[in-house]
Design a protein around this motif. Structure first.
Motif, PDB file in Angstrom:
ATOM      1  N   THR A   1       0.669  -1.354   0.089  1.00 34.39           N
ATOM      2  CA  THR A   1       0.041   0.128  -0.053  1.00 34.39           C
ATOM      3  C   THR A   1       0.924   1.214   0.069  1.00 34.39           C
ATOM      4  OG1 THR A   1      -0.423   0.484   2.628  1.00 34.39           O
ATOM      5  CG2 THR A   1      -1.789  -1.423   1.429  1.00 34.39           C
ATOM      6  N   GLY A   2       2.207   0.914   0.237  1.00 34.27           N
ATOM      7  CA  GLY A   2       3.167   2.248   0.360  1.00 34.27           C
ATOM      8  C   GLY A   2       3.230   2.962   1.360  1.00 34.27           C
ATOM      9  N   GLY A   3       2.610   2.583   2.360  1.00 32.57           N
ATOM     10  CA  GLY A   3       2.658   2.976   3.977  1.00 32.57           C
ATOM     11  C   GLY A   3       1.704   2.307   4.959  1.00 32.57           C
ATOM     12  N   SER A   4       1.828   2.868   6.210  1.00 29.63           N
ATOM     13  CA  SER A   4       1.295   2.185   7.202  1.00 29.63           C
ATOM     14  C   SER A   4       0.206   3.102   8.024  1.00 29.63           C
ATOM     15  CB  SER A   4       2.108   1.611   8.215  1.00 29.63           C
ATOM     16  OG  SER A   4       1.697   1.359   9.534  1.00 29.63           O
ATOM     17  N   PRO A   5      -1.009   2.708   8.369  1.00 29.27           N
ATOM     18  CA  PRO A   5      -1.778   3.725   8.938  1.00 29.27           C
ATOM     19  C   PRO A   5      -1.283   3.961  10.388  1.00 29.27           C
ATOM     20  CG  PRO A   5      -2.923   1.828   8.679  1.00 29.27           C
ATOM     21  CD  PRO A   5      -1.578   1.572   7.825  1.00 29.27           C
ATOM     22  N   PHE A   6      -0.552   2.982  10.889  1.00 28.08           N
ATOM     23  CA  PHE A   6       0.315   2.919  12.419  1.00 28.08           C
ATOM     24  C   PHE A   6       1.426   3.877  12.413  1.00 28.08           C
ATOM     25  CE2 PHE A   6      -1.926  -1.092  11.961  1.00 28.08           C
ATOM     26  CZ  PHE A   6      -2.994  -0.954  12.774  1.00 28.08           C
ATOM     27  N   GLY A   7       2.072   4.298  11.251  1.00 24.42           N
ATOM     28  CA  GLY A   7       3.157   4.753  11.157  1.00 24.42           C
ATOM     29  C   GLY A   7       4.307   3.648  11.242  1.00 24.42           C
ATOM     30  N   HIS A   8       5.527   4.170  11.590  1.00 23.37           N
ATOM     31  CA  HIS A   8       6.475   3.179  11.342  1.00 23.37           C
ATOM     32  C   HIS A   8       6.684   2.488  12.895  1.00 23.37           C
ATOM     33  CE1 HIS A   8       8.943   6.847  12.584  1.00 23.37           C
ATOM     34  NE2 HIS A   8       9.619   5.836  13.314  1.00 23.37           N
ATOM     35  N   SER A   9       6.178   3.141  13.787  1.00 22.26           N
ATOM     36  CA  SER A   9       6.512   2.567  15.212  1.00 22.26           C
ATOM     37  C   SER A   9       5.135   2.562  15.993  1.00 22.26           C
ATOM     38  CB  SER A   9       7.440   3.528  15.932  1.00 22.26           C
ATOM     39  OG  SER A   9       6.760   4.826  16.007  1.00 22.26           O
ATOM     40  N   GLY A  10       4.229   2.549  15.532  1.00 25.63           N
ATOM     41  CA  GLY A  10       2.755   2.665  16.365  1.00 25.63           C
ATOM     42  C   GLY A  10       2.390   1.198  16.685  1.00 25.63           C
ATOM     43  N   CYS A  11       3.289   0.498  17.371  1.00 32.75           N
ATOM     44  CA  CYS A  11       2.833  -0.970  17.949  1.00 32.75           C
ATOM     45  C   CYS A  11       3.265  -1.100  19.612  1.00 32.75           C
ATOM     46  CB  CYS A  11       3.683  -1.847  17.248  1.00 32.75           C
ATOM     47  SG  CYS A  11       5.298  -2.094  17.523  1.00 32.75           S
ATOM     48  N   LEU A  12       2.415  -1.783  20.276  1.00 30.10           N
ATOM     49  CA  LEU A  12       2.747  -1.844  21.515  1.00 30.10           C
ATOM     50  C   LEU A  12       2.671  -3.603  21.878  1.00 30.10           C
ATOM     51  CD1 LEU A  12       0.817  -0.055  24.497  1.00 30.10           C
ATOM     52  CD2 LEU A  12       1.310  -2.274  24.893  1.00 30.10           C
ATOM     53  N   ASP A  13       3.764  -3.792  22.517  1.00 28.90           N
ATOM     54  CA  ASP A  13       3.993  -5.545  22.943  1.00 28.90           C
ATOM     55  C   ASP A  13       3.211  -5.617  24.201  1.00 28.90           C
ATOM     56  OD1 ASP A  13       4.870  -7.978  22.668  1.00 28.90           O
ATOM     57  OD2 ASP A  13       6.610  -7.453  23.920  1.00 28.90           O
ATOM     58  N   MET A  14       2.287  -6.454  24.161  1.00 29.15           N
ATOM     59  CA  MET A  14       1.625  -6.743  25.544  1.00 29.15           C
ATOM     60  C   MET A  14       2.437  -7.598  26.367  1.00 29.15           C
ATOM     61  SD  MET A  14      -2.093  -8.216  24.194  1.00 29.15           S
ATOM     62  CE  MET A  14      -2.700  -7.359  22.360  1.00 29.15           C
ATOM     63  N   LYS A  15       3.445  -8.315  25.889  1.00 33.34           N
ATOM     64  CA  LYS A  15       4.438  -9.155  26.759  1.00 33.34           C
ATOM     65  C   LYS A  15       5.130  -8.235  27.528  1.00 33.34           C
ATOM     66  CE  LYS A  15       7.221 -13.068  26.669  1.00 33.34           C
ATOM     67  NZ  LYS A  15       7.896 -14.347  25.738  1.00 33.34           N
TER      68      LYS A  15
ATOM     69  N   VAL B   1       8.639 -13.973  31.146  1.00 33.07           N
ATOM     70  CA  VAL B   1       7.253 -13.685  30.906  1.00 33.07           C
ATOM     71  C   VAL B   1       6.568 -14.912  29.965  1.00 33.07           C
ATOM     72  CG1 VAL B   1       5.250 -12.132  30.110  1.00 33.07           C
ATOM     73  CG2 VAL B   1       7.213 -11.152  31.541  1.00 33.07           C
ATOM     74  N   ALA B   2       5.470 -15.389  30.397  1.00 33.84           N
ATOM     75  CA  ALA B   2       4.600 -16.313  29.508  1.00 33.84           C
ATOM     76  C   ALA B   2       3.255 -16.095  29.892  1.00 33.84           C
ATOM     77  CB  ALA B   2       5.120 -17.680  29.576  1.00 33.84           C
ATOM     78  N   LYS B   3       2.220 -16.699  29.144  1.00 36.77           N
ATOM     79  CA  LYS B   3       0.803 -16.487  29.452  1.00 36.77           C
ATOM     80  C   LYS B   3       0.601 -17.276  30.809  1.00 36.77           C
ATOM     81  CE  LYS B   3      -1.408 -14.862  25.286  1.00 36.77           C
ATOM     82  NZ  LYS B   3      -2.302 -15.253  24.239  1.00 36.77           N
ATOM     83  N   ARG B   4       1.399 -18.468  30.951  1.00 37.85           N
ATOM     84  CA  ARG B   4       1.171 -19.080  32.009  1.00 37.85           C
ATOM     85  C   ARG B   4       1.637 -18.591  33.136  1.00 37.85           C
ATOM     86  NH1 ARG B   4       5.264 -21.118  29.192  1.00 37.85           N
ATOM     87  NH2 ARG B   4       7.273 -21.593  30.143  1.00 37.85           N
ATOM     88  N   THR B   5       2.303 -17.713  33.096  1.00 39.45           N
ATOM     89  CA  THR B   5       3.158 -16.817  34.464  1.00 39.45           C
ATOM     90  C   THR B   5       1.941 -15.876  34.816  1.00 39.45           C
ATOM     91  OG1 THR B   5       4.265 -15.443  33.321  1.00 39.45           O
ATOM     92  CG2 THR B   5       5.248 -17.585  33.634  1.00 39.45           C
ATOM     93  N   MET B   6       1.101 -15.477  34.121  1.00 35.63           N
ATOM     94  CA  MET B   6       0.324 -14.381  34.375  1.00 35.63           C
ATOM     95  C   MET B   6      -0.781 -14.637  35.348  1.00 35.63           C
ATOM     96  SD  MET B   6      -0.323 -12.639  30.804  1.00 35.63           S
ATOM     97  CE  MET B   6       1.032 -11.734  30.020  1.00 35.63           C
ATOM     98  N   PRO B   7      -1.267 -13.771  36.354  1.00 38.75           N
ATOM     99  CA  PRO B   7      -2.446 -14.147  36.962  1.00 38.75           C
ATOM    100  C   PRO B   7      -3.579 -14.367  36.164  1.00 38.75           C
ATOM    101  CG  PRO B   7      -1.353 -12.022  37.778  1.00 38.75           C
ATOM    102  CD  PRO B   7      -0.825 -12.439  36.301  1.00 38.75           C
TER     103      PRO B   7
END
Length: 200
Positions: free
Chosen positions: A133-147, A161-167
């Motif tokens: 598409t030539g670009g990203s609606p999130f820009g080049h850094s619009g991401c957030l890692d849940m981990k 961290v792993a999901k099994r370690t989470m409350p």
């Protein structure tokens, strides 16, 4: 939560949970085969408001872009690569539709992709968006890692961290199926739980 004055120019963020399934470790030599997304919630200076993760969703299965694939990756997703060569959406059309969907659901907010973990999904998503598409609606850094978000709030080393370690109360009750839309919805619930969680 009390309104915080003095920041009128700050745009809200619209968090979109994204999951992809691919037939190999990196985009280009290998292909993104499916893309699922679900609006998780919105954050402004007054705080975070969770969305119904099933209310605004997107899903496409894509035609592979190369002849290379890792058989084990197909076992994980269960996708039929031969079927997708015939029936899968053209990547340019699918990613154009996705970018338009992101802009539509975001309104005046800045869209942020979130994933668990975000790195793999973001690598494919950003590459495909720029390539087709030539670009990203999130820009080049619009991401957030849940981990990373959990590790920070839990005061744990990231690699511990792993999901099994989470409350248990943080996890979605939905199964992780390796269907991109199912997993995007599941992760949207996890994200909203993490945003509400005060940490330790």
């Amino acid at each position: 939560m009390a309104h915080r004055p003095g920041r009128p120019g700050l745009r809200p963020s619209l968090y979109i949970s994204v999951d992809i399934e691919a037939d190999g470790p990196i985009p280009g030599p290998y292909s993104m085969l499916s893309l699922g997304a679900a609006v998780a919630g919105r954050q402004d200076v007054d705080g975070y408001v969770a969305a119904d993760p099933e209310a605004d969703t997107f899903y496409r299965e894509l035609r592979p872009i190369s002849g290379e694939f890792v058989p084990e990756a197909l076992v994980v997703s269960g996708l039929d690569r031969d079927r997708l060569l015939v029936e899968g959406a053209d990547p340019a059309a699918a990613l154009g539709e996705f970018a338009a969907w992101v802009r539509g659901v975001s309104g005046g907010a800045q869209p942020v992709m979130c994933g668990y973990p975000a790195s793999y999904d973001w690598t494919f998503l950003y590459w495909y968006l720029v390539r087709f598409t030539g670009g990203s609606p999130f820009g080049h850094s619009g991401c957030l890692d849940m981990k990373t978000l959990y590790a920070t709030k839990a005061r744990l080393p990231l690699r511990a961290v792993a999901k099994r370690t989470m409350p248990r109360e943080l996890l979605s009750a939905r199964r992780h199926t390796h269907h991109a839309l199912d997993d995007a919805i599941e992760q949207a619930e996890l994200f909203s739980n993490l945003m509400a969680w005060p940490g330790v």
